[in-house]
Write a protein that holds these residues in place. Structure first.
Motif, mmCIF file in Angstrom:
data_model
loop_
_atom_site.group_PDB
_atom_site.id
_atom_site.type_symbol
_atom_site.label_atom_id
_atom_site.label_comp_id
_atom_site.label_asym_id
_atom_site.label_seq_id
_atom_site.Cartn_x
_atom_site.Cartn_y
_atom_site.Cartn_z
ATOM 1 N N MET A 136 0.788 -1.285 -0.033
ATOM 2 C CA MET A 136 0.081 0.057 -0.037
ATOM 3 C C MET A 136 0.825 1.115 -0.032
ATOM 4 S SD MET A 136 -3.507 0.041 0.129
ATOM 5 C CE MET A 136 -4.257 1.190 1.226
ATOM 6 N N GLU A 137 1.966 1.458 0.781
ATOM 7 C CA GLU A 137 2.600 2.583 1.045
ATOM 8 C C GLU A 137 3.529 2.821 -0.195
ATOM 9 O OE1 GLU A 137 4.147 4.206 4.240
ATOM 10 O OE2 GLU A 137 3.432 2.597 5.811
ATOM 11 N N LYS A 138 4.084 1.791 -1.042
ATOM 12 C CA LYS A 138 4.746 1.815 -2.171
ATOM 13 C C LYS A 138 3.713 2.481 -3.346
ATOM 14 C CE LYS A 138 7.494 -0.920 -5.740
ATOM 15 N NZ LYS A 138 8.001 -2.184 -5.897
ATOM 16 N N ARG A 139 2.562 1.717 -3.263
ATOM 17 C CA ARG A 139 1.647 2.226 -4.460
ATOM 18 C C ARG A 139 0.608 3.388 -4.179
ATOM 19 N NH1 ARG A 139 -0.984 -3.462 -5.581
ATOM 20 N NH2 ARG A 139 -2.029 -2.245 -6.980
ATOM 21 N N ARG A 140 0.656 3.966 -2.791
ATOM 22 C CA ARG A 140 -0.433 4.989 -2.565
ATOM 23 C C ARG A 140 0.257 5.923 -1.843
ATOM 24 N NH1 ARG A 140 -6.143 3.726 0.081
ATOM 25 N NH2 ARG A 140 -7.162 5.656 0.077
ATOM 26 N N GLY A 141 1.377 5.861 -1.509
ATOM 27 C CA GLY A 141 2.257 6.959 -0.880
ATOM 28 C C GLY A 141 2.253 6.766 0.564
ATOM 29 N N PRO A 142 2.711 7.916 1.188
ATOM 30 C CA PRO A 142 2.865 7.869 2.912
ATOM 31 C C PRO A 142 1.329 7.733 3.435
ATOM 32 C CG PRO A 142 4.143 9.647 1.700
ATOM 33 C CD PRO A 142 3.395 8.869 0.862
ATOM 34 N N LYS A 143 1.379 6.916 4.484
ATOM 35 C CA LYS A 143 0.293 6.510 4.964
ATOM 36 C C LYS A 143 -0.678 7.676 5.437
ATOM 37 C CE LYS A 143 -1.713 2.832 8.136
ATOM 38 N NZ LYS A 143 -1.648 1.785 8.951
ATOM 39 N N ASN A 144 0.114 8.691 5.929
ATOM 40 C CA ASN A 144 -0.651 9.777 6.656
ATOM 41 C C ASN A 144 -1.529 10.650 5.624
ATOM 42 O OD1 ASN A 144 0.347 9.255 9.086
ATOM 43 N ND2 ASN A 144 2.288 10.703 9.101
ATOM 44 N N ASP A 145 -1.042 10.548 4.517
ATOM 45 C CA ASP A 145 -1.609 11.202 3.155
ATOM 46 C C ASP A 145 -3.175 10.385 2.800
ATOM 47 O OD1 ASP A 145 0.276 13.019 3.491
ATOM 48 O OD2 ASP A 145 1.560 12.422 1.648
ATOM 49 N N TRP A 146 -3.247 9.166 3.202
ATOM 50 C CA TRP A 146 -4.211 8.354 2.478
ATOM 51 C C TRP A 146 -5.494 8.967 3.032
ATOM 52 C CZ3 TRP A 146 -2.716 2.800 4.318
ATOM 53 C CH2 TRP A 146 -1.409 2.551 3.654
ATOM 54 N N GLY A 147 -6.625 8.643 2.152
ATOM 55 C CA GLY A 147 -7.844 9.153 2.621
ATOM 56 C C GLY A 147 -8.746 8.953 1.291
ATOM 57 N N ILE A 148 -9.959 9.179 1.395
ATOM 58 C CA ILE A 148 -10.988 8.973 0.301
ATOM 59 C C ILE A 148 -11.821 10.160 -0.100
ATOM 60 C CG2 ILE A 148 -11.496 6.458 1.075
ATOM 61 C CD1 ILE A 148 -13.770 7.422 2.671
ATOM 62 N N THR A 149 -11.550 11.206 0.460
ATOM 63 C CA THR A 149 -12.228 12.495 0.052
ATOM 64 C C THR A 149 -11.220 13.689 -0.344
ATOM 65 O OG1 THR A 149 -12.121 13.317 2.328
ATOM 66 C CG2 THR A 149 -13.929 11.946 1.741
ATOM 67 N N GLU A 150 -11.813 14.883 -0.764
ATOM 68 C CA GLU A 150 -11.052 15.931 -1.382
ATOM 69 C C GLU A 150 -9.644 16.188 -0.697
ATOM 70 O OE1 GLU A 150 -14.321 15.983 -0.776
ATOM 71 O OE2 GLU A 150 -15.339 16.877 -2.311
ATOM 72 N N GLY A 151 -8.607 16.334 -1.476
ATOM 73 C CA GLY A 151 -7.150 16.713 -0.790
ATOM 74 C C GLY A 151 -6.415 15.284 -0.270
ATOM 75 N N LYS A 152 -6.959 14.285 -0.332
ATOM 76 C CA LYS A 152 -6.219 13.035 0.335
ATOM 77 C C LYS A 152 -5.535 12.048 -1.025
ATOM 78 C CE LYS A 152 -7.563 13.905 4.409
ATOM 79 N NZ LYS A 152 -6.303 14.229 5.509
ATOM 80 N N GLU A 153 -4.759 11.221 -0.532
ATOM 81 C CA GLU A 153 -4.170 10.451 -1.534
ATOM 82 C C GLU A 153 -5.131 9.327 -1.971
ATOM 83 O OE1 GLU A 153 -2.543 9.370 -4.323
ATOM 84 O OE2 GLU A 153 -1.082 10.804 -3.343
ATOM 85 N N ARG A 154 -5.788 9.459 -2.959
ATOM 86 C CA ARG A 154 -6.938 8.299 -3.336
ATOM 87 C C ARG A 154 -6.451 7.327 -4.372
ATOM 88 N NH1 ARG A 154 -10.670 10.174 -5.817
ATOM 89 N NH2 ARG A 154 -9.721 12.446 -6.308
ATOM 90 N N ARG A 155 -5.532 7.821 -4.964
ATOM 91 C CA ARG A 155 -4.938 6.909 -6.292
ATOM 92 C C ARG A 155 -4.152 5.793 -5.645
ATOM 93 N NH1 ARG A 155 -0.187 8.603 -10.489
ATOM 94 N NH2 ARG A 155 -0.610 6.577 -12.083
ATOM 95 N N ILE A 156 -4.490 4.419 -6.025
ATOM 96 C CA ILE A 156 -3.605 3.189 -5.948
ATOM 97 C C ILE A 156 -2.978 2.795 -6.909
ATOM 98 C CG2 ILE A 156 -3.333 0.815 -4.821
ATOM 99 C CD1 ILE A 156 -5.844 1.712 -2.998
ATOM 100 N N LYS A 157 -1.581 3.048 -7.423
ATOM 101 C CA LYS A 157 -1.258 2.374 -8.753
ATOM 102 C C LYS A 157 -1.338 1.289 -9.069
ATOM 103 C CE LYS A 157 2.132 6.275 -8.469
ATOM 104 N NZ LYS A 157 3.620 6.745 -8.461
ATOM 105 N N ASN A 158 -1.421 0.813 -10.355
ATOM 106 C CA ASN A 158 -1.512 -0.375 -10.953
ATOM 107 C C ASN A 158 -0.066 -1.251 -10.893
ATOM 108 O OD1 ASN A 158 -0.036 0.173 -13.129
ATOM 109 N ND2 ASN A 158 -1.821 0.918 -14.365
ATOM 110 N N LEU A 159 -0.244 -2.147 -11.268
ATOM 111 C CA LEU A 159 0.901 -3.413 -11.100
ATOM 112 C C LEU A 159 1.756 -3.415 -12.424
ATOM 113 C CD1 LEU A 159 -0.991 -6.505 -9.640
ATOM 114 C CD2 LEU A 159 0.488 -4.760 -8.279
ATOM 115 N N THR A 160 1.273 -2.845 -13.396
ATOM 116 C CA THR A 160 2.131 -2.838 -14.920
ATOM 117 C C THR A 160 1.544 -1.669 -15.514
ATOM 118 O OG1 THR A 160 2.336 -3.997 -16.808
ATOM 119 C CG2 THR A 160 0.354 -4.423 -15.816
ATOM 120 N N ASP A 161 2.806 -1.267 -16.314
ATOM 121 C CA ASP A 161 2.278 0.155 -17.015
ATOM 122 C C ASP A 161 2.557 -0.232 -18.674
ATOM 123 O OD1 ASP A 161 2.177 1.761 -15.118
ATOM 124 O OD2 ASP A 161 4.364 2.100 -14.809
ATOM 125 N N ASN A 162 2.451 -1.524 -19.098
ATOM 126 C CA ASN A 162 2.604 -1.932 -20.379
ATOM 127 C C ASN A 162 1.725 -2.711 -20.946
ATOM 128 O OD1 ASN A 162 5.434 -0.690 -20.586
ATOM 129 N ND2 ASN A 162 5.944 -2.399 -19.207
#
Length: 230
Positions: A136-162
């Motif tokens: 989660m922290e690798k793909r979503r960023g620092p845990k303190n920034d996680w959230g589900i509303t405006e201004g929070k880190e809501r993106r969780i990156k995928n496993l492949t870019d190709n």
């Protein structure tokens, strides 16, 4: 090991047990079974809808931004969507377990988004709902920034870019929603997998989010739970 094999077999049987019930959510002629929610259309009847039917395809014309949403609520299913950006690359997504409208930025319904943005297909976006993935922290960023509303880190990156096809070609996204788990494949590659989703059912929505997108297939297969063997 034997118990793991049995569990895997049971999961695969459960996943593919309802293939005969596959049906299209879009009839190619009109928007029966769907409704359109575009905030800009509230203030003026002259504002055109960004969703049209063209040559039997459901087309998102990019603007004004909003969503086309199924009337029905779905739970435990596999969704197959075939889409492409016919012109310039851009943004779009499939919203899963959608419920309360305009919950985020007075635009997005409460949901989990399976991203279709060019070169980012398969990302999860948390829209007033949440989901857990490995690393989660690798793909979503620092845990303190996680959230589900405006201004929070809501993106969780995928496993492949190709996994996406070249611009203009058709992509196939398959999303499997089973209980509190969501899996996403793009062109056969598993690109995301999450568990502990805060929703397990809801409507399905497609976006108008700044780029023209054509959809030639939107098919749903219910997943029926098999009776456990004694």
């Amino acid at each position: 090991m034997k118990l793991q094999s049995i569990a895997l077999l049971a999961f695969l049987c459960l996943t593919f047990s309802a293939n005969a019930q596959t049906r299209s959510l879009f009839n190619g002629k009109d928007f029966t079974g769907w409704h359109i929610d575009v905030p800009a259309m509230d203030s003026s009847a002259s504002v055109p809808s960004p969703f049209i039917i063209r040559q039997g395809m459901l087309v998102s014309l990019a603007t004004p931004e909003g969503h086309i949403i199924t009337d029905a609520v779905y739970q435990n299913y596999r969704l197959q969507v075939e889409y492409r950006f016919p012109g310039k690359p851009g943004n779009c997504g499939v919203l899963l377990h959608a419920s309360t409208p305009r919950s985020l930025y007075k635009m997005f319904p409460k949901s989990i988004e399976a991203q279709m943005m060019h070169e980012n297909a398969g990302d999860f976006w948390c829209i007033v709902e949440d989901i857990t993935v490995p690393d989660m922290e690798k793909r979503r960023g620092p845990k303190n920034d996680w959230g589900i509303t405006e201004g929070k880190e809501r993106r969780i990156k995928n496993l492949t870019d190709n996994s996406e096809k070249p611009l203009g070609q058709w992509n196939t996204m398959v999303v499997e929603c089973l209980g509190s788990a969501i899996k996403v494949w793009v062109n056969g590659d598993l690109v995301n997998y999450g568990t502990n989703c805060t929703a397990s059912k809801g409507q399905i929505a497609l976006q108008a989010e700044g780029s023209e997108v054509e959809f030639r297939k939107v098919e749903l297969t219910p997943i029926t739970k098999l009776t456990s063997e004694k």
